[in-house]
Motif scaffolding. Structure first.
Motif: not given
Length: 43
Positions: A31-32, A34-36, A38-42
């Motif tokens: 989960a962590i 996946r969150r990281m 997601g942030k890098s893609e944004r």
């Protein structure tokens, strides 16, 4: 999306061999990560 979900269910099948506390730890790390990602893609 369907490809991703099938891969996820396959990885969870392997997880069933581990004790529940290790499963929870792996899920937390996933989960962590996946969150990281997601942030890098944004940004």
């Amino acid at each position: 999306m369907s490809c991703n979900s099938s891969h996820r269910s396959d990885s969870y099948r392997h997880l069933r061999k581990f004790p529940i506390n290790i499963q929870m730890a792996i899920c937390l790390v996933a989960a962590i990560l996946r969150r990281m990602v997601g942030k890098s893609e944004r940004s």
